[in-house]
Motif scaffolding. Structure first.
Motif, mmCIF file in Angstrom:
data_model
loop_
_atom_site.group_PDB
_atom_site.id
_atom_site.type_symbol
_atom_site.label_atom_id
_atom_site.label_comp_id
_atom_site.label_asym_id
_atom_site.label_seq_id
_atom_site.Cartn_x
_atom_site.Cartn_y
_atom_site.Cartn_z
ATOM 1 N N GLY A 12 0.767 -1.226 0.000
ATOM 2 C CA GLY A 12 0.000 0.000 0.000
ATOM 3 C C GLY A 12 0.801 1.281 0.000
ATOM 4 N N PHE A 13 2.113 1.171 -0.168
ATOM 5 C CA PHE A 13 2.942 2.369 -0.190
ATOM 6 C C PHE A 13 2.911 3.025 -1.571
ATOM 7 N N GLU A 14 3.222 4.307 -1.596
ATOM 8 C CA GLU A 14 3.219 5.075 -2.836
ATOM 9 C C GLU A 14 4.617 5.317 -3.386
ATOM 10 N N ALA A 15 5.644 5.074 -2.577
ATOM 11 C CA ALA A 15 7.005 5.429 -2.992
ATOM 12 C C ALA A 15 8.009 4.530 -2.297
ATOM 13 N N ALA A 16 9.212 4.542 -2.835
ATOM 14 C CA ALA A 16 10.341 3.827 -2.236
ATOM 15 C C ALA A 16 11.579 4.699 -2.385
ATOM 16 N N GLU A 17 12.568 4.433 -1.554
ATOM 17 C CA GLU A 17 13.856 5.087 -1.697
ATOM 18 C C GLU A 17 14.926 4.009 -1.799
ATOM 19 N N PHE A 18 16.085 4.368 -2.318
ATOM 20 C CA PHE A 18 17.149 3.401 -2.556
ATOM 21 C C PHE A 18 18.491 3.935 -2.084
ATOM 22 N N TRP A 19 19.293 3.040 -1.487
ATOM 23 C CA TRP A 19 20.723 3.287 -1.444
ATOM 24 C C TRP A 19 21.213 3.259 -2.896
ATOM 25 N N TRP A 20 22.483 3.604 -3.105
ATOM 26 C CA TRP A 20 23.040 3.529 -4.461
ATOM 27 C C TRP A 20 22.799 2.127 -5.000
ATOM 28 N N PRO A 21 22.077 1.974 -6.115
ATOM 29 C CA PRO A 21 21.622 0.636 -6.518
ATOM 30 C C PRO A 21 22.570 -0.123 -7.428
ATOM 31 N N PHE A 22 23.800 0.364 -7.569
ATOM 32 C CA PHE A 22 24.749 -0.250 -8.499
ATOM 33 C C PHE A 22 26.030 -0.632 -7.766
ATOM 34 N N PRO A 23 26.772 -1.625 -8.260
ATOM 35 C CA PRO A 23 27.986 -2.060 -7.564
ATOM 36 C C PRO A 23 29.163 -1.093 -7.689
ATOM 37 N N THR A 24 29.130 -0.199 -8.660
ATOM 38 C CA THR A 24 30.197 0.773 -8.837
ATOM 39 C C THR A 24 29.587 2.157 -9.003
ATOM 40 N N ALA A 25 30.458 3.162 -9.004
ATOM 41 C CA ALA A 25 30.000 4.531 -9.207
ATOM 42 C C ALA A 25 29.686 4.820 -10.660
ATOM 43 N N THR A 26 30.089 3.929 -11.545
ATOM 44 C CA THR A 26 29.949 4.175 -12.980
ATOM 45 C C THR A 26 29.225 3.014 -13.666
ATOM 46 N N PRO A 27 27.943 2.835 -13.376
ATOM 47 C CA PRO A 27 27.198 1.754 -14.033
ATOM 48 C C PRO A 27 27.060 2.021 -15.530
#
Length: 243
Positions: A12-27
């Motif tokens: 029932g939530f409207e939104a989500a947040e994420f930590w950095w979702p990639f293994p490196t800084a340069t996906p």
């Protein structure tokens, strides 16, 4: 990731947040587009996104203030700016980074100032500064310390991430911080203490703090950043058990 997003939507939530979702800084472009497509397909808004923060399991907590890693941080700013523009995300958490042995703290603060100034100019929203607990080398433990960083940057789109769990564990006065920095709070995260569990599992007066924020005019997102081993980690929302 799509299963997690679907579970959040089903709850029932409207939104989500994420930590950095990639293994490196340069996906690669394909990785970035897959993330954007997954969030968009879920029907959820993206309420917040961390910039690249290093190796979190190893104890790193951001690279904003780390000499020699400016390229990584700024590369993640460019990726986050694209994601923000695609998904309408307006909150970008820039974890400050631990103090480094053998480095002058003033040098690290100067690096942070430059990086945060660039991030504030390039990101389509607010750069968040977060006090963190559990890592002695992380220099921002209180709301006042985080706001002082924002003040040094001097950009209007740099604000306080009020994580009430971290502030409480660090011994900060959360109610006083809300009152003092009400106009500087750009994003809120909730978990109970001790234990960092769901609201109602600890002793924090979360309901009173939430009411204070809302009554004082805060109209931004309040994100759950709690841990749970329960089959339904959101059951507390219908049980009426949190204070």
């Amino acid at each position: 990731m799509r299963e997690r997003l679907d579970a959040v939507r089903a709850a029932g939530f409207e939104a989500a947040e994420f930590w950095w979702p990639f293994p490196t800084a340069t996906p690669g472009d394909a990785e970035v587009e897959a993330f954007v497509d997954a969030v968009r397909a879920s029907g959820l808004a993206l309420a917040g996104l961390n910039l690249f923060a290093g190796d979190l399991p190893a104890g790193e907590r951001g690279v904003v203030s780390w000499p020699g890693r400016e390229d990584e941080l700024l590369a993640s700013v460019r990726v986050a700016a694209y994601i923000g523009a695609e998904l309408g995300c307006r909150n970008f958490n820039a974890l400050y980074g631990n103090r480094l042995p053998g480095h002058d703290p003033a040098e690290q603060d100067a690096v942070a100032h430059r990086n945060l100034s660039v991030a504030a100019a390039e990101l389509p929203g607010t750069v968040l500064i977060e006090p963190v607990s559990g890592i002695d080398a992380y220099p921002l433990h209180t709301a006042a310390q985080a706001v002082a960083v924002a003040d040094r940057v001097g950009a209007p789109d740099v604000g306080l991430l009020l994580d009430v769990y971290h502030l409480s564990v660090n011994g900060d006065d959360v109610a006083a911080a809300i009152e003092r920095f009400r106009g500087r709070i750009a994003h809120v995260q909730l978990a109970d203490a001790p234990g960092r569990g769901a609201p109602g599992t600890g002793t924090l007066p979360l309901r009173a703090w939430v009411d204070d924020l809302v009554d004082g005019g805060y109209d931004g997102w309040m994100a759950l950043e709690h841990v749970s081993d329960d089959a339904d980690p959101f059951a507390w929302r219908t049980e009426g058990s949190w204070r």
